[in-house]
Design a protein around this motif. Sequence first.
Motif, mmCIF file in Angstrom:
data_model
loop_
_atom_site.group_PDB
_atom_site.id
_atom_site.type_symbol
_atom_site.label_atom_id
_atom_site.label_comp_id
_atom_site.label_asym_id
_atom_site.label_seq_id
_atom_site.Cartn_x
_atom_site.Cartn_y
_atom_site.Cartn_z
ATOM 1 N N ALA A 72 -35.789 26.075 46.136
ATOM 2 C CA ALA A 72 -34.683 26.513 46.996
ATOM 3 C C ALA A 72 -34.978 26.155 48.447
ATOM 4 O O ALA A 72 -34.095 25.700 49.184
ATOM 5 N N ASP A 75 -34.678 22.231 48.867
ATOM 6 C CA ASP A 75 -33.299 21.767 48.989
ATOM 7 C C ASP A 75 -32.689 22.171 50.325
ATOM 8 O O ASP A 75 -31.885 21.441 50.905
ATOM 9 N N GLN A 114 -27.803 17.585 47.167
ATOM 10 C CA GLN A 114 -27.471 19.004 47.081
ATOM 11 C C GLN A 114 -25.954 19.226 47.192
ATOM 12 O O GLN A 114 -25.269 18.524 47.926
ATOM 13 N N GLN A 115 -25.452 20.221 46.475
ATOM 14 C CA GLN A 115 -24.039 20.593 46.607
ATOM 15 C C GLN A 115 -23.710 20.889 48.057
ATOM 16 O O GLN A 115 -22.650 20.496 48.562
ATOM 17 N N GLU A 116 -24.613 21.559 48.743
ATOM 18 C CA GLU A 116 -24.386 21.919 50.144
ATOM 19 C C GLU A 116 -24.234 20.672 51.004
ATOM 20 O O GLU A 116 -23.390 20.622 51.908
ATOM 21 N N TYR A 135 -19.141 17.438 42.994
ATOM 22 C CA TYR A 135 -20.342 18.084 42.490
ATOM 23 C C TYR A 135 -21.611 17.482 43.078
ATOM 24 O O TYR A 135 -21.764 16.259 43.153
ATOM 25 N N ARG A 137 -26.034 18.924 43.215
ATOM 26 C CA ARG A 137 -26.924 19.811 42.473
ATOM 27 C C ARG A 137 -26.959 21.219 43.061
ATOM 28 O O ARG A 137 -26.907 21.386 44.273
ATOM 29 N N GLU A 138 -27.099 22.189 42.187
ATOM 30 C CA GLU A 138 -27.426 23.528 42.647
ATOM 31 C C GLU A 138 -28.879 23.531 43.128
ATOM 32 O O GLU A 138 -29.680 22.706 42.693
ATOM 33 N N THR A 140 -31.626 24.631 42.361
ATOM 34 C CA THR A 140 -32.487 25.201 41.329
ATOM 35 C C THR A 140 -33.332 24.104 40.681
ATOM 36 O O THR A 140 -32.935 22.935 40.654
ATOM 37 N N SER A 143 -31.581 22.209 37.886
ATOM 38 C CA SER A 143 -30.610 21.173 38.249
ATOM 39 C C SER A 143 -31.226 19.778 38.211
ATOM 40 O O SER A 143 -30.517 18.778 38.066
ATOM 41 N N TYR A 153 -22.900 16.396 35.386
ATOM 42 C CA TYR A 153 -21.946 16.631 36.470
ATOM 43 C C TYR A 153 -20.726 15.729 36.361
ATOM 44 O O TYR A 153 -19.622 16.123 36.762
#
Length: 218
Positions: A72, A75, A114-116, A135, A137-138, A140, A143, A153
């Motif tokens: 976490a 990322d 990353q999704q963010e 999409y 990745r989360e 995690t 992912s 995805y």
Amino acid sequence: MVYDAVIFDNDGVLVGRTSYDVLHEAAWDTFESLSVEDPDPEHVESMVVGVTPEQVEQVCATYDLTPREFWAARDRTAFEAQRREIHAGRKRLYDDIDTLRELSAPLGVVSSNQQETVDYVLDHYGVDDLFGTAYGREPTVESLRRKKPNSHYIDRALADLDAETALFVGDNESDVEAAHNAGVDSAFIRRPHRRNYDLSVSPTYDIDDLTDLPAICH
């Protein structure tokens, strides 16, 4: 070919790639943020690109870190580094992005970033209205098993767009492989960093830039 949807990779297709050095520094920052002041340089390098869950678990065991917490943080630092690159003007949209407005099929984005980061790129540059779904990745460890060439995805994007036939546009072999795994066509885009790249896989189309797409998706 008339496609139900056209889906795009993000980095190297819609927006410029982030330099390896920037991502490498972000990996160093991750260790420092978790009070690991002198990590093995090889461990840091293994956390930059192409990371596997097994590598994360091995590195975390070395420094008595929790994989969930570590990844976490990894990322998050990678996102922050890319956000700085965007604001510094070093990670910009490609000039041919407006070509996508000529396409009649619904559009989507599927990235191993990353999704963010994906959300930030689309919002910052004001192009999120182009895409019906996006999409990344989360943050995690799990992912990492779902990133391309896994079609996870892409499959989710196809479901969102209610598409049976689709074209996936990417700049990596893993993009072509992911499209094949999802049962859709692929277009390998030869941005400057891929101009003379020798593929070991066969995409449905080999294109120079996004302006080639309207003729393909007629």
